[in-house]
Design a protein around this motif. Structure first.
Motif, PDB file in Angstrom:
ATOM      1  N   GLN A   1      43.397  37.050  47.529  1.00  0.00           N
ATOM      2  CA  GLN A   1      43.999  35.734  47.746  1.00  0.00           C
ATOM      3  C   GLN A   1      45.508  35.837  47.986  1.00  0.00           C
ATOM      4  OE1 GLN A   1      42.472  32.564  47.692  1.00  0.00           O
ATOM      5  NE2 GLN A   1      40.558  33.683  47.748  1.00  0.00           N
ATOM      6  N   GLY A   2      46.105  36.966  47.627  1.00  0.00           N
ATOM      7  CA  GLY A   2      47.533  37.164  47.867  1.00  0.00           C
ATOM      8  C   GLY A   2      48.436  36.448  46.882  1.00  0.00           C
ATOM      9  N   VAL A   3      48.028  36.398  45.609  1.00  0.00           N
ATOM     10  CA  VAL A   3      48.875  35.760  44.605  1.00  0.00           C
ATOM     11  C   VAL A   3      50.132  36.598  44.390  1.00  0.00           C
ATOM     12  CG1 VAL A   3      46.935  34.632  43.451  1.00  0.00           C
ATOM     13  CG2 VAL A   3      47.700  36.875  42.656  1.00  0.00           C
ATOM     14  N   ASP A   4      51.163  35.965  43.823  1.00  0.00           N
ATOM     15  CA  ASP A   4      52.420  36.653  43.567  1.00  0.00           C
ATOM     16  C   ASP A   4      52.442  37.332  42.208  1.00  0.00           C
ATOM     17  OD1 ASP A   4      53.825  35.815  46.009  1.00  0.00           O
ATOM     18  OD2 ASP A   4      53.519  33.817  45.172  1.00  0.00           O
ATOM     19  N   ALA A   5      51.642  36.849  41.273  1.00  0.00           N
ATOM     20  CA  ALA A   5      51.585  37.431  39.933  1.00  0.00           C
ATOM     21  C   ALA A   5      50.226  37.135  39.316  1.00  0.00           C
ATOM     22  CB  ALA A   5      52.692  36.863  39.054  1.00  0.00           C
ATOM     23  N   ILE A   6      49.829  38.015  38.397  1.00  0.00           N
ATOM     24  CA  ILE A   6      48.592  37.835  37.644  1.00  0.00           C
ATOM     25  C   ILE A   6      48.968  37.787  36.170  1.00  0.00           C
ATOM     26  CG2 ILE A   6      46.356  38.832  36.995  1.00  0.00           C
ATOM     27  CD1 ILE A   6      46.424  40.335  39.720  1.00  0.00           C
ATOM     28  N   VAL A   7      48.555  36.740  35.481  1.00  0.00           N
ATOM     29  CA  VAL A   7      48.769  36.609  34.043  1.00  0.00           C
ATOM     30  C   VAL A   7      47.405  36.683  33.396  1.00  0.00           C
ATOM     31  CG1 VAL A   7      49.631  35.133  32.182  1.00  0.00           C
ATOM     32  CG2 VAL A   7      50.792  35.147  34.403  1.00  0.00           C
ATOM     33  N   THR A   8      47.258  37.594  32.431  1.00  0.00           N
ATOM     34  CA  THR A   8      45.949  37.750  31.807  1.00  0.00           C
ATOM     35  C   THR A   8      46.090  38.206  30.367  1.00  0.00           C
ATOM     36  OG1 THR A   8      43.731  38.644  32.137  1.00  0.00           O
ATOM     37  CG2 THR A   8      45.573  40.144  32.546  1.00  0.00           C
ATOM     38  N   THR A   9      45.049  38.000  29.593  1.00  0.00           N
ATOM     39  CA  THR A   9      45.055  38.380  28.184  1.00  0.00           C
ATOM     40  C   THR A   9      43.923  39.353  27.914  1.00  0.00           C
ATOM     41  OG1 THR A   9      43.619  36.532  27.576  1.00  0.00           O
ATOM     42  CG2 THR A   9      45.984  36.141  27.469  1.00  0.00           C
ATOM     43  N   GLY A  10      44.157  40.213  26.943  1.00  0.00           N
ATOM     44  CA  GLY A  10      43.122  41.144  26.520  1.00  0.00           C
ATOM     45  C   GLY A  10      43.125  42.450  27.285  1.00  0.00           C
ATOM     46  N   GLY A  11      42.859  43.520  26.563  1.00  0.00           N
ATOM     47  CA  GLY A  11      42.870  44.859  27.134  1.00  0.00           C
ATOM     48  C   GLY A  11      41.986  45.055  28.353  1.00  0.00           C
ATOM     49  N   PRO A  12      40.702  44.668  28.296  1.00  0.00           N
ATOM     50  CA  PRO A  12      39.843  44.875  29.461  1.00  0.00           C
ATOM     51  C   PRO A  12      40.360  44.174  30.716  1.00  0.00           C
ATOM     52  CG  PRO A  12      38.498  44.416  27.537  1.00  0.00           C
ATOM     53  CD  PRO A  12      39.930  44.185  27.132  1.00  0.00           C
ATOM     54  N   ALA A  13      40.914  42.969  30.559  1.00  0.00           N
ATOM     55  CA  ALA A  13      41.433  42.223  31.710  1.00  0.00           C
ATOM     56  C   ALA A  13      42.671  42.911  32.287  1.00  0.00           C
ATOM     57  CB  ALA A  13      41.753  40.789  31.313  1.00  0.00           C
ATOM     58  N   VAL A  14      43.520  43.417  31.413  1.00  0.00           N
ATOM     59  CA  VAL A  14      44.725  44.111  31.882  1.00  0.00           C
ATOM     60  C   VAL A  14      44.334  45.383  32.625  1.00  0.00           C
ATOM     61  CG1 VAL A  14      46.856  45.262  31.163  1.00  0.00           C
ATOM     62  CG2 VAL A  14      46.174  43.118  30.077  1.00  0.00           C
ATOM     63  N   TYR A  15      43.397  46.133  32.095  1.00  0.00           N
ATOM     64  CA  TYR A  15      42.927  47.339  32.790  1.00  0.00           C
ATOM     65  C   TYR A  15      42.319  46.993  34.146  1.00  0.00           C
ATOM     66  CZ  TYR A  15      43.572  50.149  28.549  1.00  0.00           C
ATOM     67  OH  TYR A  15      44.102  50.800  27.473  1.00  0.00           O
ATOM     68  N   ALA A  16      41.524  45.931  34.202  1.00  0.00           N
ATOM     69  CA  ALA A  16      40.912  45.510  35.474  1.00  0.00           C
ATOM     70  C   ALA A  16      41.991  45.120  36.482  1.00  0.00           C
ATOM     71  CB  ALA A  16      39.944  44.354  35.249  1.00  0.00           C
ATOM     72  N   ALA A  17      43.040  44.439  36.024  1.00  0.00           N
ATOM     73  CA  ALA A  17      44.133  44.041  36.921  1.00  0.00           C
ATOM     74  C   ALA A  17      44.876  45.266  37.445  1.00  0.00           C
ATOM     75  CB  ALA A  17      45.093  43.102  36.197  1.00  0.00           C
ATOM     76  N   THR A  18      45.131  46.249  36.586  1.00  0.00           N
ATOM     77  CA  THR A  18      45.849  47.447  37.048  1.00  0.00           C
ATOM     78  C   THR A  18      45.010  48.272  38.014  1.00  0.00           C
ATOM     79  OG1 THR A  18      45.159  48.722  35.093  1.00  0.00           O
ATOM     80  CG2 THR A  18      47.303  47.609  34.984  1.00  0.00           C
ATOM     81  N   ARG A  19      43.697  48.227  37.858  1.00  0.00           N
ATOM     82  CA  ARG A  19      42.833  48.931  38.814  1.00  0.00           C
ATOM     83  C   ARG A  19      42.787  48.194  40.148  1.00  0.00           C
ATOM     84  NH1 ARG A  19      39.699  49.538  34.201  1.00  0.00           N
ATOM     85  NH2 ARG A  19      38.320  47.849  34.819  1.00  0.00           N
ATOM     86  N   ALA A  20      42.944  46.870  40.123  1.00  0.00           N
ATOM     87  CA  ALA A  20      42.831  46.065  41.342  1.00  0.00           C
ATOM     88  C   ALA A  20      44.087  46.117  42.204  1.00  0.00           C
ATOM     89  CB  ALA A  20      42.509  44.617  40.991  1.00  0.00           C
ATOM     90  N   THR A  21      45.268  46.315  41.592  1.00  0.00           N
ATOM     91  CA  THR A  21      46.502  46.294  42.383  1.00  0.00           C
ATOM     92  C   THR A  21      47.609  47.117  41.741  1.00  0.00           C
ATOM     93  OG1 THR A  21      48.166  44.878  43.422  1.00  0.00           O
ATOM     94  CG2 THR A  21      47.347  44.160  41.290  1.00  0.00           C
ATOM     95  N   ARG A  22      48.440  47.678  42.611  1.00  0.00           N
ATOM     96  CA  ARG A  22      49.644  48.382  42.173  1.00  0.00           C
ATOM     97  C   ARG A  22      50.890  47.686  42.703  1.00  0.00           C
ATOM     98  NH1 ARG A  22      48.899  51.369  37.916  1.00  0.00           N
ATOM     99  NH2 ARG A  22      47.184  52.806  38.128  1.00  0.00           N
ATOM    100  N   ARG A  23      50.707  46.570  43.443  1.00  0.00           N
ATOM    101  CA  ARG A  23      51.866  45.902  44.037  1.00  0.00           C
ATOM    102  C   ARG A  23      52.122  44.502  43.494  1.00  0.00           C
ATOM    103  NH1 ARG A  23      50.268  42.146  47.454  1.00  0.00           N
ATOM    104  NH2 ARG A  23      48.155  42.236  48.244  1.00  0.00           N
ATOM    105  N   ILE A  24      51.105  43.815  43.001  1.00  0.00           N
ATOM    106  CA  ILE A  24      51.278  42.467  42.456  1.00  0.00           C
ATOM    107  C   ILE A  24      51.684  42.579  40.993  1.00  0.00           C
ATOM    108  CG2 ILE A  24      50.096  40.299  41.913  1.00  0.00           C
ATOM    109  CD1 ILE A  24      48.267  40.847  44.320  1.00  0.00           C
TER     110      ILE A  24
END
Length: 178
Positions: A95-118
């Motif tokens: 979707q091209g968001v500018d930032a991702i805000v998330t809670t919890g370890g699994p969600a943070v790991y999933a976000a880091t796997r999904a992007t290195r630029r956002i």
């Protein structure tokens, strides 16, 4: 004759000005993805039923950022299903968001796997111990955040309070020992 030489180009410029102004692109509003396990219905609206989503939106408003007015908050839910995290994070990256805000370890790991630029804002208990940031002072990569249990952040929190309210001389801190 001289008057026509000056008036004709001026009239042309003035006549074209409104069309030129209408063709200007409207500035793109920043887009933030708020990803959590909340019930989608509880996250809807300007004053959602979900307490964490409501607190996030109210915090943005206190900073002058109003969802739909000068920022777009994309609320994405896993509905409590951890196995959906990867797909949800991939979707917000597409979707091209500018930032991702998330809670919890699994969600943070999933976000880091999904992007290195956002930019990823991680709201977890032990952000440093997770290994997704290098240090609290210089997180590195595209991840930042804080943890409730990060004792090293108490000084940083006090510093932020002093920046926000420089006249503050006394602060009360209530903690749950458990």
């Amino acid at each position: 004759m001289r008057r026509r030489v000056l008036v004709a180009p001026s009239a042309g410029v003035l006549g074209a000005w409104p069309n030129h102004a209408r063709l200007q692109p409207t500035p793109r509003m920043p887009r933030v993805a708020l990803v959590g396990s909340f019930a989608p219905a509880d996250a809807a609206g300007m004053d959602p039923a979900d307490l964490e989503v409501r607190a996030f939106l109210h915090g943005l408003r206190e900073l002058g950022l109003v969802d739909g007015k000068n920022i777009v908050v994309e609320r994405r839910s896993t509905a409590g299903q951890v196995d959906r995290l990867s797909a949800v994070m991939s979707d917000v990256v597409r979707q091209g968001v500018d930032a991702i805000v998330t809670t919890g370890g699994p969600a943070v790991y999933a976000a880091t796997r999904a992007t290195r630029r956002i930019a990823i804002v991680a709201l977890v208990d032990d952000v440093l111990d997770m290994g997704v940031i290098d240090s609290l002072v210089k997180p590195g990569h595209n991840v930042t955040g804080y943890g409730v249990k990060d004792v090293a952040l108490h000084g940083k929190r006090l510093h932020m309070i002093k920046e926000i309210a420089p006249a503050t001389t006394r602060i009360l801190v209530l903690l749950n020992a458990n």
